[in-house]
Design a protein around this motif. Structure first.
Motif, PDB file in Angstrom:
ATOM      1  N   MET A   1       2.022   1.758  -3.444  1.00  0.00           N
ATOM      2  CA  MET A   1       0.887   2.248  -4.242  1.00  0.00           C
ATOM      3  C   MET A   1       0.619   3.729  -3.969  1.00  0.00           C
ATOM      4  SD  MET A   1      -1.820  -0.876  -3.943  1.00  0.00           S
ATOM      5  CE  MET A   1      -1.953  -2.098  -5.255  1.00  0.00           C
TER       6      MET A   1
ATOM      7  N   GLU B   1      -9.423   6.165  -0.398  1.00  0.00           N
ATOM      8  CA  GLU B   1      -9.060   4.755  -0.534  1.00  0.00           C
ATOM      9  C   GLU B   1     -10.262   3.967  -1.056  1.00  0.00           C
ATOM     10  OE1 GLU B   1      -5.478   4.175   2.642  1.00  0.00           O
ATOM     11  OE2 GLU B   1      -7.455   3.488   3.283  1.00  0.00           O
ATOM     12  N   PHE B   2      -9.937   2.935  -1.807  1.00  0.00           N
ATOM     13  CA  PHE B   2     -10.986   2.125  -2.436  1.00  0.00           C
ATOM     14  C   PHE B   2     -10.552   0.668  -2.364  1.00  0.00           C
ATOM     15  CE2 PHE B   2     -12.270   0.155  -6.593  1.00  0.00           C
ATOM     16  CZ  PHE B   2     -13.622   0.017  -6.307  1.00  0.00           C
TER      17      PHE B   2
ATOM     18  N   SER C   1     -15.908   4.511  -2.211  1.00  0.00           N
ATOM     19  CA  SER C   1     -14.650   4.605  -1.472  1.00  0.00           C
ATOM     20  C   SER C   1     -14.826   4.148  -0.037  1.00  0.00           C
ATOM     21  CB  SER C   1     -14.142   6.054  -1.484  1.00  0.00           C
ATOM     22  OG  SER C   1     -14.830   6.826  -0.520  1.00  0.00           O
TER      23      SER C   1
ATOM     24  N   ARG D   1       0.831  -1.217   0.000  1.00  0.00           N
ATOM     25  CA  ARG D   1       0.000   0.000   0.000  1.00  0.00           C
ATOM     26  C   ARG D   1       0.859   1.258   0.000  1.00  0.00           C
ATOM     27  NH1 ARG D   1      -4.619   1.240   2.468  1.00  0.00           N
ATOM     28  NH2 ARG D   1      -3.557   1.960   4.332  1.00  0.00           N
TER      29      ARG D   1
ATOM     30  N   TYR E   1      -4.904   1.775  -9.173  1.00  0.00           N
ATOM     31  CA  TYR E   1      -6.106   2.617  -9.175  1.00  0.00           C
ATOM     32  C   TYR E   1      -5.637   4.011  -8.763  1.00  0.00           C
ATOM     33  CZ  TYR E   1      -9.372  -1.339  -9.398  1.00  0.00           C
ATOM     34  OH  TYR E   1     -10.098  -2.436  -9.798  1.00  0.00           O
TER      35      TYR E   1
ATOM     36  N   PRO F   1      -7.687  -1.902   1.089  1.00  0.00           N
ATOM     37  CA  PRO F   1      -7.889  -0.520   0.635  1.00  0.00           C
ATOM     38  C   PRO F   1      -6.675  -0.008  -0.140  1.00  0.00           C
ATOM     39  CG  PRO F   1      -8.146  -0.702   3.030  1.00  0.00           C
ATOM     40  CD  PRO F   1      -7.572  -1.991   2.554  1.00  0.00           C
ATOM     41  N   VAL F   2      -6.912   0.373  -1.391  1.00  0.00           N
ATOM     42  CA  VAL F   2      -5.856   0.907  -2.247  1.00  0.00           C
ATOM     43  C   VAL F   2      -5.896   2.432  -2.161  1.00  0.00           C
ATOM     44  CG1 VAL F   2      -5.149   1.193  -4.661  1.00  0.00           C
ATOM     45  CG2 VAL F   2      -5.890  -1.052  -3.818  1.00  0.00           C
TER      46      VAL F   2
ATOM     47  N   VAL G   1     -15.360   6.431  -8.845  1.00  0.00           N
ATOM     48  CA  VAL G   1     -15.558   5.882  -7.506  1.00  0.00           C
ATOM     49  C   VAL G   1     -16.379   6.908  -6.738  1.00  0.00           C
ATOM     50  CG1 VAL G   1     -14.417   5.373  -5.309  1.00  0.00           C
ATOM     51  CG2 VAL G   1     -13.508   4.408  -7.423  1.00  0.00           C
ATOM     52  N   MET G   2     -17.435   6.446  -6.075  1.00  0.00           N
ATOM     53  CA  MET G   2     -18.219   7.359  -5.249  1.00  0.00           C
ATOM     54  C   MET G   2     -17.461   7.593  -3.948  1.00  0.00           C
ATOM     55  SD  MET G   2     -20.732   9.304  -4.515  1.00  0.00           S
ATOM     56  CE  MET G   2     -22.162   9.106  -5.595  1.00  0.00           C
ATOM     57  N   ALA G   3     -17.010   8.818  -3.747  1.00  0.00           N
ATOM     58  CA  ALA G   3     -16.329   9.161  -2.498  1.00  0.00           C
ATOM     59  C   ALA G   3     -17.391   9.328  -1.416  1.00  0.00           C
ATOM     60  CB  ALA G   3     -15.532  10.442  -2.654  1.00  0.00           C
ATOM     61  N   THR G   4     -17.206   8.640  -0.307  1.00  0.00           N
ATOM     62  CA  THR G   4     -18.159   8.761   0.788  1.00  0.00           C
ATOM     63  C   THR G   4     -17.506   9.497   1.953  1.00  0.00           C
ATOM     64  OG1 THR G   4     -17.511   6.595   1.666  1.00  0.00           O
ATOM     65  CG2 THR G   4     -19.361   6.637   0.158  1.00  0.00           C
TER      66      THR G   4
END
Lengths: 152, 362
Positions: A17, B236-237, B91, A14, A87, B245-246, A51-54
């Motif tokens: 990444m 993160e997703f 996310s 991670r 990603y 989580p990336v 991607v839906m950010a929450t």
């Protein structure tokens, strides 16, 4: 910015990444060139999506949808069968593909240190920028004094 | 009713060519680049991202260029673009408590753990037009200072009040599935998460006016700004194929914790209540107004009298979206010839009947 933690577990992966996500396209291309630009085939062609950010209500409560972010994903396979994924925020397909190759390389014991070294410049640049930003922000720290109203 | 019409293709093509030329403006003036808009019109870009409900600064900057700076048109372009993309998923919820802060202020406590930092703000400027900006020139470099040791940990003000039970806790994450207004139509009454999604992408002017109305007495909530923070937060997703989580990178966001009038009953001791605002980019006005309206919309839940528009979730949610609003208002300019012909016929017939009756009476 997470340190490249010199391990082989998920946290170390991670961290690599995260460095790739913080890198510019040119930085990733440079890192890969330094590693001999290994051949890789696409498991999935680089693809732009959402991607839906929450967020969380109150910052720490039940989730809610804040809004979407553009994300580019890539998945590659090296000649020796290692697979890598990326990603990234944004729409840069080439950059995501490069990051996926770096992720695949990193998963081989022999290449791990090389990948981390190639990303060293990114880590230093990101750390320097974060430190400079923190110093500029710190200069605007304020100590408010409450003045007596003088009513009596 | 709008009825389809044919014809006008050449005129439409030429109108769009003319638009392209007018968009460019005087060719003697250098053309704007997308990077210039992104860097130098950053707050405008932020607004388009917030109301377009899509965080992508380059895309929002390009949309603004295409829209000649029209915010709602740019929002339209961004929303249209997103419909062409697949959704990978949702996310991990953003942890605003771990935001890298560029600004943090509180109107409730002057001595916050972690400190208050003003950051790049218009506050305390004199609002005098700076004619020096009309000329080119590099600004004086920003001042720097060593961050103090306590700056690393910046708990939310609401966490500090929460420790003593003086403020209501956030609604807990019960793991129930999250509705999504981009996927299914809103059923009223709707839950707070749905309302916050709508407010986060709602028109800044509309939300601001409603928030202002609550301050002036239309759904008063006695607000204090517990905290406003602006900064970058990691996204993160968890992709299915990886299962962890990336880190995708970081986005800028503004959060407002509004601390509101207390509430209690025979069984619950009095405690402050809360309103919450969170938006993409740097926009305190939007985050604060959102927090005011979020709190006002909780009137029913908190047993307060419902008397004002800001407390009416159907009124607020059905009208806060700038794109929906402009779509319905601006469709009025499309050809309504058949509809209007029918109305004309009706008015003519009624007038004839009116004249007949008058003649009979005379």
């Amino acid at each position: 910015m997470p340190d490249v933690s010199r391990g082989s577990g998920t946290e170390a992966r991670r961290a690599v990444m995260a460095l790739c996500a913080a890198a510019t396209g040119a930085e990733l291309a440079g890192a890969l060139a330094g590693l001999g630009t290994p051949e890789a085939e696409d498991i999935r062609a680089p693809e732009v999506g959402l991607v839906m950010a929450t967020g969380r209500i109150g910052g720490d409560g039940r989730p809610f949808n804040l809004g979407e972010v553009t994300v580019t994903r890539a998945a590659v396979r090296l000649a020796d069968g290692r697979t890598g994924f990326a990603y990234h925020l944004g729409r840069d397909r080439r950059r995501a593909r490069h990051a996926a190759i770096l992720d695949a390389l990193w998963q081989g014991e022999a290449d791990r240190r090389g990948v981390e070294a190639a990303l060293g410049a990114v880590a230093r640049r990101a750390a320097d920028e974060a430190a400079a930003q923190a110093r500029r922000t710190a200069a605007t720290r304020v100590d408010f004094l409450t003045l007596a109203r003088g009513e009596d | 009713m709008y009825v389809a019409v044919k014809g006008g293709e050449a005129a439409i093509d030429n109108a769009h060519r003319l638009l392209a030329e007018v968009r460019r403006g005087d060719p003697a003036v250098p053309e704007l680049t997308v990077a210039q808009i992104r860097e130098q019109m950053a707050l405008l870009v932020d607004r388009v991202m917030a109301e377009g409900s899509l965080n992508d600064p380059d895309l929002a900057a390009l949309a603004l260029k295409q829209a000649r700076g029209d915010v709602v048109e740019a929002v339209f372009l961004v929303r249209a673009f997103r419909t062409t993309l697949p959704r990978f998923g949702a996310s991990v919820p953003l942890d605003t408590g771990r935001m890298t802060l560029s600004r943090r202020i509180s109107a409730t406590f002057k001595d916050l753990p972690g400190g208050q930092v003003l950051g790049p703000t218009f506050d305390y400027t004199h609002r005098l037009v700076d004619f020096a900006l009309a000329a080119e020139g590099a600004p004086e470099p920003a001042a720097e200072a060593e961050p103090r040791e306590d700056a690393a940990a910046t708990p939310r003000v609401t966490d500090l009040l929460g420790r003593d039970g003086l403020i209501e806790p956030s609604p807990p994450d019960d793991g129930s599935p999250l509705g999504d207004i981009t996927r299914e139509p809103v059923d009223f009454p709707c839950d707070r998460a749905t309302r916050l999604q709508a407010l986060a992408r709602g028109d800044e002017g509309f939300i601001l006016a409603l928030g202002y109305a609550t301050q002036r007495g239309y759904g008063r909530t006695h607000p204090f700004v517990g905290e406003v923070r602006v900064g970058t937060v990691a996204v993160e997703f968890v992709p299915e194929e990886l299962g962890f989580p990336v880190p995708l990178g970081a986005v800028q966001a503004t959060e407002c914790q509004m601390v509101n009038q207390f509430h209690g009953s025979r069984t619950v001791p009095p405690q402050f209540t809360r309103g919450y605002g969170l938006v993409f980019g740097q926009s305190e006005r939007k985050a604060m107004a959102m927090a005011l309206v979020d709190r006002a919309l909780r009137a029913g839940e908190l047993g307060e009298p419902l008397a004002s528009p800001a407390q009416d979730q159907e009124f607020v949610l059905a009208h806060c979206d700038s794109l929906q609003a402009t779509g319905f208002v601006e469709h009025l300019k499309l050809p309504h010839y058949v509809d209007f012909q029918a109305e004309l016929e009706l008015v003519r017939r009624m007038r004839a009947e009116f004249e007949d009756r008058r003649e009979v009476a005379e």
